[in-house]
Write a protein that holds these residues in place. Sequence first.
Motif, mmCIF file in Angstrom:
data_model
loop_
_atom_site.group_PDB
_atom_site.id
_atom_site.type_symbol
_atom_site.label_atom_id
_atom_site.label_comp_id
_atom_site.label_asym_id
_atom_site.label_seq_id
_atom_site.Cartn_x
_atom_site.Cartn_y
_atom_site.Cartn_z
ATOM 1 N N GLY A 33 0.760 -1.242 0.000
ATOM 2 C CA GLY A 33 0.000 0.000 0.000
ATOM 3 C C GLY A 33 0.789 1.290 0.000
ATOM 4 N N TRP A 34 2.075 1.266 -0.352
ATOM 5 C CA TRP A 34 2.817 2.519 -0.411
ATOM 6 C C TRP A 34 2.328 3.365 -1.588
ATOM 7 C CZ3 TRP A 34 5.324 2.431 -5.085
ATOM 8 C CH2 TRP A 34 5.728 1.191 -5.575
ATOM 9 N N LYS A 35 2.465 4.686 -1.443
ATOM 10 C CA LYS A 35 1.979 5.612 -2.452
ATOM 11 C C LYS A 35 3.134 6.100 -3.319
ATOM 12 C CE LYS A 35 -1.841 7.338 0.377
ATOM 13 N NZ LYS A 35 -2.425 8.548 1.038
ATOM 14 N N SER A 36 2.833 6.319 -4.584
ATOM 15 C CA SER A 36 3.820 6.929 -5.467
ATOM 16 C C SER A 36 4.049 8.374 -5.025
ATOM 17 C CB SER A 36 3.325 6.916 -6.916
ATOM 18 O OG SER A 36 3.132 5.592 -7.364
ATOM 19 N N GLU A 37 5.322 8.781 -4.956
ATOM 20 C CA GLU A 37 5.650 10.100 -4.450
ATOM 21 C C GLU A 37 6.660 10.802 -5.350
ATOM 22 O OE1 GLU A 37 4.190 11.593 -2.088
ATOM 23 O OE2 GLU A 37 3.278 10.038 -0.833
ATOM 24 N N VAL A 38 6.582 12.117 -5.371
ATOM 25 C CA VAL A 38 7.602 12.947 -6.008
ATOM 26 C C VAL A 38 8.865 12.903 -5.157
ATOM 27 C CG1 VAL A 38 8.209 15.352 -6.512
ATOM 28 C CG2 VAL A 38 5.951 14.477 -7.134
ATOM 29 N N ASP A 39 10.029 12.874 -5.819
ATOM 30 C CA ASP A 39 11.307 12.927 -5.109
ATOM 31 C C ASP A 39 11.465 11.763 -4.129
ATOM 32 O OD1 ASP A 39 13.512 14.496 -5.487
ATOM 33 O OD2 ASP A 39 13.046 15.951 -3.939
ATOM 34 N N SER A 40 10.986 10.604 -4.520
ATOM 35 C CA SER A 40 10.953 9.469 -3.587
ATOM 36 C C SER A 40 12.348 9.001 -3.193
ATOM 37 C CB SER A 40 10.176 8.308 -4.208
ATOM 38 O OG SER A 40 10.837 7.810 -5.366
ATOM 39 N N TRP A 41 13.349 9.224 -4.038
ATOM 40 C CA TRP A 41 14.708 8.771 -3.709
ATOM 41 C C TRP A 41 15.318 9.587 -2.583
ATOM 42 C CZ3 TRP A 41 18.984 11.980 -4.410
ATOM 43 C CH2 TRP A 41 18.790 13.117 -5.190
ATOM 44 N N LEU A 42 14.745 10.751 -2.307
ATOM 45 C CA LEU A 42 15.211 11.568 -1.188
ATOM 46 C C LEU A 42 14.320 11.410 0.039
ATOM 47 C CD1 LEU A 42 16.909 13.952 0.030
ATOM 48 C CD2 LEU A 42 15.156 15.462 -0.930
ATOM 49 N N SER A 43 12.996 11.395 -0.175
ATOM 50 C CA SER A 43 12.078 11.583 0.950
ATOM 51 C C SER A 43 11.415 10.322 1.482
ATOM 52 C CB SER A 43 10.979 12.574 0.530
ATOM 53 O OG SER A 43 10.248 12.071 -0.570
ATOM 54 N N GLU A 44 11.367 9.267 0.682
ATOM 55 C CA GLU A 44 10.561 8.113 1.093
ATOM 56 C C GLU A 44 11.456 7.005 1.650
ATOM 57 O OE1 GLU A 44 7.207 8.425 1.165
ATOM 58 O OE2 GLU A 44 7.846 10.457 0.615
ATOM 59 N N TRP A 45 11.699 7.054 2.955
ATOM 60 C CA TRP A 45 12.578 6.123 3.659
ATOM 61 C C TRP A 45 11.748 4.949 4.163
ATOM 62 C CZ3 TRP A 45 17.909 7.092 4.602
ATOM 63 C CH2 TRP A 45 18.559 6.119 5.392
ATOM 64 N N ASP A 46 11.948 3.790 3.580
ATOM 65 C CA ASP A 46 11.173 2.598 3.937
ATOM 66 C C ASP A 46 12.132 1.407 3.933
ATOM 67 O OD1 ASP A 46 9.510 0.358 4.070
ATOM 68 O OD2 ASP A 46 7.948 1.259 2.819
ATOM 69 N N GLU A 47 12.659 1.083 5.102
ATOM 70 C CA GLU A 47 13.667 0.033 5.199
ATOM 71 C C GLU A 47 13.109 -1.333 4.814
ATOM 72 O OE1 GLU A 47 15.460 0.325 9.071
ATOM 73 O OE2 GLU A 47 15.945 2.461 8.799
ATOM 74 N N ALA A 48 11.849 -1.573 5.119
ATOM 75 C CA ALA A 48 11.232 -2.854 4.767
ATOM 76 C C ALA A 48 11.140 -3.001 3.251
ATOM 77 C CB ALA A 48 9.850 -2.970 5.407
ATOM 78 N N PHE A 49 10.802 -1.909 2.562
ATOM 79 C CA PHE A 49 10.747 -1.969 1.104
ATOM 80 C C PHE A 49 12.131 -2.257 0.525
ATOM 81 C CE2 PHE A 49 11.386 -0.044 -3.044
ATOM 82 C CZ PHE A 49 10.358 -0.627 -3.778
ATOM 83 N N SER A 50 13.154 -1.571 1.043
ATOM 84 C CA SER A 50 14.516 -1.805 0.546
ATOM 85 C C SER A 50 14.926 -3.257 0.734
ATOM 86 C CB SER A 50 15.503 -0.875 1.257
ATOM 87 O OG SER A 50 15.281 0.477 0.888
ATOM 88 N N ALA A 51 14.561 -3.838 1.865
ATOM 89 C CA ALA A 51 14.890 -5.247 2.110
ATOM 90 C C ALA A 51 14.168 -6.160 1.121
ATOM 91 C CB ALA A 51 14.529 -5.617 3.548
ATOM 92 N N ARG A 52 12.884 -5.874 0.864
ATOM 93 C CA ARG A 52 12.140 -6.699 -0.098
ATOM 94 C C ARG A 52 12.710 -6.561 -1.500
ATOM 95 N NH1 ARG A 52 7.763 -4.286 2.678
ATOM 96 N NH2 ARG A 52 7.199 -3.028 0.838
ATOM 97 N N LEU A 53 13.087 -5.347 -1.849
ATOM 98 C CA LEU A 53 13.661 -5.095 -3.171
ATOM 99 C C LEU A 53 14.962 -5.867 -3.342
ATOM 100 C CD1 LEU A 53 13.093 -3.238 -5.691
ATOM 101 C CD2 LEU A 53 14.715 -1.629 -4.676
ATOM 102 N N ALA A 54 15.790 -5.856 -2.297
ATOM 103 C CA ALA A 54 17.050 -6.598 -2.357
ATOM 104 C C ALA A 54 16.806 -8.101 -2.418
ATOM 105 C CB ALA A 54 17.908 -6.247 -1.146
ATOM 106 N N ASP A 55 15.863 -8.582 -1.609
ATOM 107 C CA ASP A 55 15.565 -10.019 -1.614
ATOM 108 C C ASP A 55 15.084 -10.489 -2.981
ATOM 109 O OD1 ASP A 55 16.282 -10.125 1.041
ATOM 110 O OD2 ASP A 55 14.221 -10.126 1.813
ATOM 111 N N ALA A 56 14.441 -9.576 -3.736
ATOM 112 C CA ALA A 56 13.977 -9.913 -5.081
ATOM 113 C C ALA A 56 15.099 -9.788 -6.115
ATOM 114 C CB ALA A 56 12.808 -9.015 -5.471
ATOM 115 N N GLY A 57 16.272 -9.271 -5.692
ATOM 116 C CA GLY A 57 17.427 -9.208 -6.583
ATOM 117 C C GLY A 57 17.627 -7.903 -7.312
ATOM 118 N N PHE A 58 17.058 -6.792 -6.807
ATOM 119 C CA PHE A 58 17.119 -5.541 -7.548
ATOM 120 C C PHE A 58 18.015 -4.486 -6.906
ATOM 121 C CE2 PHE A 58 12.905 -7.300 -8.794
ATOM 122 C CZ PHE A 58 13.190 -7.494 -10.134
ATOM 123 N N ILE A 59 18.817 -4.838 -5.927
ATOM 124 C CA ILE A 59 19.820 -3.934 -5.359
ATOM 125 C C ILE A 59 21.184 -4.603 -5.515
ATOM 126 C CG2 ILE A 59 20.618 -2.756 -3.256
ATOM 127 C CD1 ILE A 59 17.783 -2.555 -2.319
#
Length: 387
Positions: A33-59
């Motif tokens: 349920g995260w929302k699309s945001e402007v400037d997300s690479w600066l402002s949208e800090w979501d450690e759980a998302f980063s972990a999921r992204l890495a687990d899927a092989g995209f970091i």
Amino acid sequence: MSEYDALCVNDADLSKLRTSIREFLAADQAEFGWKSEVDSWLSEWDEAFSARLADAGFIGLTIPQEYGGHGLGHLHRYVVTEELLAVGAPVAAHWIADRQVAPGLLAYGNEEQRQRLLPQIAAGRYYSSIGMSEPGAGSDLAAVSTKATKTDDGWLINGRKVWTSGAHHAHQAVVLARTSPLDPEHRHAGFSQFIVMLDSPGIIIDPIVLTSGEAHFNEIVFEDVFVPEANVLGEIGNGWHQVTAELSFERSGPERILSTAPLITAAVRILADRGDDLDDRTAGAVGDLLARLISLRQLSVSVARALTDGKDAANQAALVKDLGTTFEQDSVELVADLLDFADTQDPPDLRLRAMLATARVHKPMFTLRGGTNEVLRGVIARGMGLR
């Protein structure tokens, strides 16, 4: 090996990679349920998302496999980065470590540092900030006055850094400091880089609050902060060369042209829904906006290709940053001018208004962060032999 790893065997699979990351993002957004945001690479800090992204092989795409990465090229990372920004995903937690710190470690770090840090970065669970700018230096990095003084078993750092994105969350900061006295005839000499753990004694982190109340940036104060010899990054005295090389990664990526992409996409969709009500002037303005974006993307991709080939792309990166962030600023008011919101509570209209409000607050920062555009034009001029 993940499904993603199996797909990415060579550059011919870039289209499959794009499909794969799009499918991941659609499924992840639907579930969490995260929302699309402007400037997300600066402002949208979501450690759980980063972990999921890495687990899927995209970091860690460009990190070699022996350090926990995928051993791919900059174009593979470009594809993933572009899709993350286009949808405004919450990527801030891992962003700087993956974009800037990992290439720095691969280019200048020693084997112990690579073994210690790169697997954590590739896992999406290690966060970094960058300590370059200072209150009295602005975009003139040669005016940096933070000092590192040699001790028997390390260094003591004293000084201040500002605009350190995410430092209040991060594990470390890569700090540029002066390690020898200023030579007025060689202003770029005498700098070194240090990996500073942000829970070290003597560090004070204060937020820099935006008019919206958000606090993505910070000021870091260093008071006799001890850094062991093992955390010197690269060679003492080589800091200027190292930091300017790193800036090619910071300045040339899609984030310099796509910070407002979710806003543009949402606006174009609303305009498209109006169909025959769209006048020629509005249609022309939309076409001009998208034409500029496409042209900038071509330039940005060319830098990614140069980095893939191991070429120096500092001048081209500065050009991308200058033109790209100017476009980002222009796009905010262009979108506002294009839209005539009815007084409705339709979710698309309300969401677009929220993104537009965020974009207006962030707009002044676009041409400041990563070096002001005025300074970058001097870099470009020197690269062209004009000064």
